[in-house]
Design an enzyme around this catalytic site. Structure first.
Site, short mmCIF file in Angstrom:
data_model
loop_
_atom_site.label_atom_id
_atom_site.label_comp_id
_atom_site.label_asym_id
_atom_site.label_seq_id
_atom_site.Cartn_x
_atom_site.Cartn_y
_atom_site.Cartn_z
N TRP A 130 0.81 -1.22 0.00
CA TRP A 130 0.00 0.00 0.00
C TRP A 130 0.84 1.27 0.00
O TRP A 130 0.31 2.36 -0.20
CB TRP A 130 -0.91 0.03 1.24
CG TRP A 130 -0.16 -0.32 2.49
CD1 TRP A 130 -0.10 -1.55 3.09
CD2 TRP A 130 0.69 0.53 3.25
NE1 TRP A 130 0.74 -1.53 4.17
CE2 TRP A 130 1.24 -0.25 4.30
CE3 TRP A 130 1.06 1.87 3.16
CZ2 TRP A 130 2.14 0.27 5.23
CZ3 TRP A 130 1.95 2.39 4.09
CH2 TRP A 130 2.47 1.59 5.12
N LYS A 154 -2.84 -8.69 -7.16
CA LYS A 154 -3.47 -8.67 -5.84
C LYS A 154 -2.83 -7.51 -5.09
O LYS A 154 -1.64 -7.54 -4.75
CB LYS A 154 -3.21 -9.99 -5.10
CG LYS A 154 -3.92 -10.11 -3.76
CD LYS A 154 -2.96 -9.84 -2.60
CE LYS A 154 -3.66 -9.92 -1.26
NZ LYS A 154 -4.35 -8.67 -0.90
N GLU A 228 10.64 -8.11 -3.08
CA GLU A 228 11.11 -6.78 -2.66
C GLU A 228 10.56 -6.57 -1.26
O GLU A 228 9.38 -6.26 -1.10
CB GLU A 228 10.57 -5.70 -3.61
CG GLU A 228 11.02 -5.83 -5.04
CD GLU A 228 12.42 -5.26 -5.26
OE1 GLU A 228 13.01 -4.72 -4.30
OE2 GLU A 228 12.93 -5.38 -6.37
N LEU A 229 11.40 -6.74 -0.26
CA LEU A 229 10.89 -6.74 1.12
C LEU A 229 11.36 -5.50 1.88
O LEU A 229 11.72 -4.50 1.29
CB LEU A 229 11.29 -8.05 1.81
CG LEU A 229 10.94 -9.32 1.02
CD1 LEU A 229 11.39 -10.57 1.74
CD2 LEU A 229 9.45 -9.40 0.69
N CYS A 262 10.33 1.57 1.96
CA CYS A 262 11.23 0.46 2.27
C CYS A 262 12.67 0.96 2.39
O CYS A 262 13.44 0.48 3.21
CB CYS A 262 11.12 -0.63 1.22
SG CYS A 262 11.25 0.02 -0.45
N GLU A 359 12.46 -3.27 11.26
CA GLU A 359 12.13 -2.13 10.40
C GLU A 359 11.06 -1.30 11.10
O GLU A 359 10.01 -1.84 11.50
CB GLU A 359 11.58 -2.64 9.06
CG GLU A 359 11.14 -1.53 8.13
CD GLU A 359 10.54 -2.05 6.83
OE1 GLU A 359 9.70 -2.98 6.87
OE2 GLU A 359 10.90 -1.51 5.77
P1 NAP Z 1 2.47 -6.84 3.67
O1 NAP Z 1 1.58 -6.86 4.83
O2 NAP Z 1 3.45 -7.92 3.54
O3 NAP Z 1 1.53 -6.80 2.37
C1 NAP Z 1 2.05 -6.72 1.08
C2 NAP Z 1 1.10 -7.40 0.13
O4 NAP Z 1 1.16 -8.80 0.35
C3 NAP Z 1 -0.37 -7.02 0.35
O5 NAP Z 1 -1.03 -7.05 -0.89
C4 NAP Z 1 -0.87 -8.14 1.24
O6 NAP Z 1 -2.26 -8.30 1.19
C5 NAP Z 1 -0.14 -9.30 0.62
N1 NAP Z 1 0.05 -10.47 1.47
C6 NAP Z 1 0.54 -10.51 2.72
N2 NAP Z 1 0.66 -11.79 3.14
C7 NAP Z 1 0.24 -12.57 2.11
C8 NAP Z 1 0.12 -13.98 1.93
N3 NAP Z 1 0.46 -14.86 2.88
N4 NAP Z 1 -0.36 -14.43 0.76
C9 NAP Z 1 -0.72 -13.57 -0.21
N5 NAP Z 1 -0.63 -12.22 -0.10
C10 NAP Z 1 -0.14 -11.72 1.04
O7 NAP Z 1 3.30 -5.50 3.56
P2 NAP Z 1 2.72 -4.02 3.65
O8 NAP Z 1 2.53 -3.72 5.08
O9 NAP Z 1 1.59 -3.83 2.72
O10 NAP Z 1 3.94 -3.21 3.02
C11 NAP Z 1 4.98 -2.72 3.77
C12 NAP Z 1 6.22 -3.58 3.58
O11 NAP Z 1 6.60 -3.58 2.21
C13 NAP Z 1 7.38 -2.99 4.34
O12 NAP Z 1 8.11 -4.00 4.96
C14 NAP Z 1 8.20 -2.33 3.24
O13 NAP Z 1 9.54 -2.16 3.56
C15 NAP Z 1 7.99 -3.26 2.11
N6 NAP Z 1 8.27 -2.60 0.82
C16 NAP Z 1 9.36 -3.02 0.10
C17 NAP Z 1 9.67 -2.39 -1.10
C18 NAP Z 1 10.85 -2.84 -1.92
O14 NAP Z 1 10.92 -2.51 -3.10
N7 NAP Z 1 11.80 -3.57 -1.36
C19 NAP Z 1 8.89 -1.34 -1.56
C20 NAP Z 1 7.79 -0.94 -0.80
C21 NAP Z 1 7.50 -1.60 0.39
P3 NAP Z 1 -3.23 -7.70 2.35
O15 NAP Z 1 -3.12 -6.23 2.29
O16 NAP Z 1 -4.55 -8.19 1.93
O17 NAP Z 1 -2.74 -8.27 3.63
#
Ligand code: NAP
Length: 454
Positions: A130, A154, A228-229, A262, A359
């Site tokens: 998001w 998704k 990309e975490l 991130c 983080e």
């Molecule tokens: P998140 O909770 O992991 O969610 C990311 C996406 O994955 C959402 O669409 C989420 O859906 C989905 N998801 C989570 N668990 C899943 C599973 N078991 N199976 C299928 N889909 C799943 O992360 P966030 O809070 O949205 O984003 C923040 C994180 O992203 C931070 O750690 C940030 O550092 C990282 N990030 C990394 C980069 C990069 O390029 N390295 C860039 C931006 C952000 P739901 O919303 O429905 O749970």
């Protein structure tokens, strides 16, 4: 899992969306697979117009898209407008360079006349977060359109408004059915999609938790994945850093997007001789932010994306303090109804502190004191993450040498993080694997098909 837009500025529920059914998923897979079979016969150059049409329509709808992102996750409207501009740039970059980047590559071999083709592989599942609702999608959509890989998306469940608006825009631009299908699906359906034989791979941007789960599903189904975490990026300030430049760079490096990037600079590593001076600089910057309406151009700090994001950050700060960290500035309640978090500076975080290797996704800076460059490098590398970082010094060449010693995917000298279409983006260690953007990103899901002629 409900897909809902709740405006984090005032907590108003603005829109709710029904979940997609298994039949919707099947339809998306069928459309995507049909398109893949058609696209794999075509010259990639023919697809550049799809991207140019999307870019043009994004330009026309720039403010609508930006406002929807602000409603979804609270970012400043000006930052959301900048995000739309970056998406347009990425689409145009791959429209211009994609076909050239996908040219066959001749090989020097004693076996004969050899080369490898870069061919499409099939439908790609994209699971996106998001914090940059549209930029994250465009990073993978644009190169894969050029490759000829249709996409099933998704998105995060908290940002459906902007994502659906974008998916509708892609259809309106004239892109063939199946180019991008946004589905409000649950985790089981994501797994089902990854396992489907018509799907060639999955890219995820998100947390380590999500990465572990998606990579496991992909591994079991023998599908390629890119992850990309998160990051816990170091911002190293060497003795000869230029203070005027630092003053310009530091606030944005930590506070842009309310600190929810991130690659935000999360750990400031400062030489002993400059430590007190740096804390003052940071406090000065943090105390000048103006929190308020993200649509108002005079606001400089947006709310966090959701109540749960704010609760999580607060609990991490509480844990840090209970573990011995000191609050140099901030950590006071904000008297506004939205999900605002006061910029906060933490010091005295030792190795055993619970947040040492976490983080912190919001406007919280951790500041560390070190005595020499070797200690700075050692501390920067003492992390399970390795996404991006900064080295600040008046001696640019020396800073670049220090940067090369950091275990990370991206280093920025005398600037905060940045992302443009022509630079690769990605990390190592628990920050994930694979690269997006540039010539590297376009190869994430291509078949490097060897051909040997006599
Ligand atoms: P998140 O909770 O992991 O969610 C990311 C996406 O994955 C959402 O669409 C989420 O859906 C989905 N998801 C989570 N668990 C899943 C599973 N078991 N199976 C299928 N889909 C799943 O992360 P966030 O809070 O949205 O984003 C923040 C994180 O992203 C931070 O750690 C940030 O550092 C990282 N990030 C990394 C980069 C990069 O390029 N390295 C860039 C931006 C952000 P739901 O919303 O429905 O749970």
């Amino acid at each position: 899992m409900a897909y809902k837009t709740i405006y984090p500025y005032n907590n108003e529920v603005m829109q709710e969306y029904d979940n997609a059914s298994d039949a919707d998923l099947e339809q998306a897979l069928t459309a995507g697979h049909q398109l893949y079979q058609q696209w794999r016969q075509d010259d990639p150059q023919n697809r550049s117009q799809i991207l140019l049409n999307i870019a043009d329509l994004m330009q026309k709808k720039r403010d609508d898209l930006a406002r929807a992102m602000t409603y979804d996750m609270g970012k400043l409207l000006t930052e959301a407008q900048g995000e739309v501009d970056l998406c347009i740039w990425i689409a145009q970059y791959y429209a211009e360079h994609g076909a050239e980047l996908l040219q066959p590559v001749p090989l020097k071999t004693k076996q004969g006349n050899a080369y490898y083709l870069k061919q499409s592989t099939g439908v790609i599942v994209a699971v996106e977060p998001w914090n940059f609702p549209l930029y994250q999608i465009m990073r993978v959509l644009a190169p894969n359109i050029m490759v000829g890989n249709p996409m099933i998306l998704k998105s995060a469940s908290i940002c459906p408004m902007s994502v659906q608006m974008f998916a509708d825009l892609v259809a309106e631009s004239g892109a063939p059915a199946g180019t991008l299908t946004n589905l409000f699906i649950n985790y089981d359906q994501v797994a089902k999609a990854i396992e489907d034989p018509r799907v060639a791979g999955v890219c995820l941007t998100g947390s380590e938790r999500a990465g572990t789960s998606i990579a496991a599903t992909a591994g079991k189904a023998l599908k390629k994945s890119t992850l990309e975490l998160g990051g816990n990026d170091a911002f190293i300030i060497l003795d000869d850093a230029n203070w005027d430049e630092l003053k310009e760079v530091v606030p944005q490096a930590r506070l842009y997007n309310a600190g929810q990037v991130c690659t935000s600079s999360k750990r400031f590593i400062v030489m002993d001789s400059m430590y007190d001076q740096f804390l003052e600089l940071l406090k000065n910057a943090f105390s000048q932010v103006k929190m308020g309406d993200p649509m108002d151009s005079s606001t400089t700090l947006a709310p966090l994306s959701s109540k749960s994001a704010k609760d999580k950050l607060q609990s991490q700060v509480n844990d840090a303090i209970a573990g011995g960290a000191k609050v140099y500035y901030g950590n006071e309640p904000v008297d506004l109804p939205g999900q605002f978090f006061q910029p906060t500076i933490l010091t005295d975080i030792d190795h055993d502190n619970p947040i040492f290797n976490q983080e912190l996704f919001g406007p919280v800076a951790s500041v560390y004191r070190v005595h020499d460059e070797a200690e700075a490098i050692q501390l920067a590398n003492d992390s399970s993450y390795g996404l991006g970082g900064t080295v600040f010094s008046s001696d640019v060449e020396h800073a670049a040498k220090v940067a090369a010693k950091i275990e990370t995917g991206m280093s920025f000298i005398n600037s905060g993080w940045s992302s443009t279409p022509d630079m690769p983006f990605g990390g190592i260690k628990n920050s994930g694997y694979g690269r997006e953007l540039s010539s590297l990103g376009i190869e994430a899901f291509v078949n490097q098909h060897l051909v040997l002629k006599p």
